[in-house]
Design a protein around this motif. Structure first.
Motif, PDB file in Angstrom:
ATOM      1  N   GLY A   1      -9.169   0.747   5.061  1.00 28.60           N
ATOM      2  CA  GLY A   1     -10.248   1.329   3.728  1.00 28.60           C
ATOM      3  C   GLY A   1     -11.390   1.588   4.050  1.00 28.60           C
TER       4      GLY A   1
ATOM      5  N   GLN B   1       1.481  -1.468   3.170  1.00 29.61           N
ATOM      6  CA  GLN B   1       2.499  -0.452   2.469  1.00 29.61           C
ATOM      7  C   GLN B   1       3.689  -0.771   1.961  1.00 29.61           C
TER       8      GLN B   1
ATOM      9  N   ILE C   1      -3.372  -4.435   2.133  1.00 27.58           N
ATOM     10  CA  ILE C   1      -2.111  -4.055   1.392  1.00 27.58           C
ATOM     11  C   ILE C   1      -1.837  -2.453   1.420  1.00 27.58           C
ATOM     12  N   GLU C   2      -2.844  -1.812   0.967  1.00 30.04           N
ATOM     13  CA  GLU C   2      -2.758  -0.322   0.685  1.00 30.04           C
ATOM     14  C   GLU C   2      -2.598   0.283   2.081  1.00 30.04           C
ATOM     15  N   HIS C   3      -3.320  -0.128   3.129  1.00 34.15           N
ATOM     16  CA  HIS C   3      -3.580   0.737   4.331  1.00 34.15           C
ATOM     17  C   HIS C   3      -2.742   0.082   5.378  1.00 34.15           C
TER      18      HIS C   3
ATOM     19  N   GLU D   1       5.479  -0.048  -0.370  1.00 35.55           N
ATOM     20  CA  GLU D   1       6.551   0.646  -0.894  1.00 35.55           C
ATOM     21  C   GLU D   1       6.975   1.535   0.457  1.00 35.55           C
TER      22      GLU D   1
ATOM     23  N   ALA E   1      -6.676  -6.238  -0.859  1.00 38.63           N
ATOM     24  CA  ALA E   1      -6.301  -4.935  -1.467  1.00 38.63           C
ATOM     25  C   ALA E   1      -6.167  -3.928  -0.467  1.00 38.63           C
ATOM     26  N   ALA E   2      -7.335  -3.906   0.336  1.00 38.79           N
ATOM     27  CA  ALA E   2      -7.388  -2.908   1.304  1.00 38.79           C
ATOM     28  C   ALA E   2      -6.266  -2.993   2.316  1.00 38.79           C
TER      29      ALA E   2
END
Length: 360
Positions: A262, A348, A343-345, A350, A340-341
């Motif tokens: 992120g 992942q 987890i998102e980047h 999902e 959070a960054a």
């Protein structure tokens, strides 16, 4: 001072009674949770017999409320881990201390008592923690002129490091710990030991009580002295090891690595799985390479550290993130944003099928 104790349906109770008596804490002041006092392999009163798990201390806290007691202590079933909670006398709310908080509180007490006993010069007092534990211990050790060592997770590494340092450097073991409620308060037991840790904790608590202090107040004093170290530690469930490997390998990008998550830039990376460490002159990690298990540590430019690793005993991908700062609220928000960054980047969930636990 009276204290509620739970053995969590394990073996701890008779040994805790013996050891606390020897520490001068009368058996009559230790109030056991009767439903959890004796060994029971069915663990009927808890969903999972681990003091870290949500709800595991509910019976102990309820008994303490009923008896007007402000301190709860606990062991896990095999009594090698230790947990504690204290009731705030002003708000009436319970504070369950997390593993790193217990670690720094115990470490400081060991520092004070060993100094008072003239057991060793400052620079020979040895403090050890694992790579996923708080750097607050390091800050205390450096500030106080003591010796600090960091090892891989697991007491086979920490206890062996202690034996090595005591033998080769004439150090005196003060404390070794890891954030998962494991503590080794002396060299008498070269492993984590919840029973002796509990006795040391009660001795310290009684001394604080004589001074009119609470453990929470004492912890606040330590933070004012050594800094506010805030954390974000949690996990995702992973039942497909190949997907987990794919996730970590995607981040490695064939050895190029991704140096930003992120908006957060990464200054250094340690990859214990492959044996890489960007901080060393030869780029080789000083820890043993673990190709069969995933473990990455990120050192961000904003001062945050974050370690991701797979569990050796559970289907989990765990993370341990920390940041220190003068404003604990701002620091907590910053470290939460870093996680959070990540987890998102990177994780992942999902894409790779990782599952957020229901307790989150």
């Amino acid at each position: 001072l009276r204290v509620v104790y739970t053995a969590m349906h394990g073996v701890g109770y008779p040994y805790v009674c013996q050891v606390t008596e020897r520490f001068g804490f009368p058996h009559s002041r230790l109030v056991p949770v009767e439903q959890q006092k004796l060994p029971d392999p069915e663990f009927p009163t808890v969903s999972f017999p681990n003091p870290e798990e949500k709800g595991a201390l509910d019976l102990a806290l309820a008994l303490a409320d009923k008896e007007g007691i402000t301190m709860v202590v606990a062991n896990d079933p095999d009594a090698d881990r230790f947990a504690a909670a204290e009731k705030n006398p002003t708000t009436g709310k319970w504070k369950v201390f997390h593993g790193d908080e217990l670690g720094i509180i115990l470490a400081h007490y060991r520092l004070v008592t060993l100094r008072e006993q003239n057991k060793a010069p400052n620079d020979k007092l040895l403090f050890i923690c694992s790579v996923v534990s708080s750097r607050m211990l390091q800050k205390m050790a450096v500030t106080e002129g003591c010796t600090y060592e960091e090892t891989m997770t697991g007491f086979k590494f920490m206890s062996n490091k202690s034996l090595e340092m005591c033998h080769t450097k004439a150090c005196t073991h003060a404390l070794a710990y890891e954030e998962a409620l494991g503590y080794q308060p002396s060299e008498c037991v070269s492993d984590k030991d919840g029973v002796s840790t509990l006795a040391v904790w009660l001795e310290m608590t009684c001394q604080l009580a004589k001074q009119g202090k609470t453990v929470q107040g004492h912890l606040d004093d330590l933070r004012k002295k050594y800094g506010y170290f805030v954390t974000n530690n949690f996990y995702y469930l992973n039942y497909e090891p190949k997907q987990c490997d794919a996730c970590f390998d995607a981040f490695r990008d064939g050895g190029k690595y991704h140096w930003q998550l992120g908006s957060y830039k990464i200054a250094h990376i340690r990859d214990v799985t492959t044996g890489y460490d960007s901080r060393t002159s030869d780029k080789v990690c000083v820890f043993p390479k673990t190709p069969s298990a995933q473990m990455l540590t990120f050192y961000f430019e904003n001062g945050a550290t974050l370690t991701l690793r797979t569990s050796g005993t559970e289907p989990k991908i765990k993370w341990y993130a920390e940041l220190s700062g003068s404003d604990p609220v701002a620091a907590q928000q910053e470290i939460d944003n870093v996680v959070a960054a990540m987890i998102e980047h990177m994780l992942q969930p999902e894409k790779y099928g990782f599952i957020k636990p229901k307790t989150a």
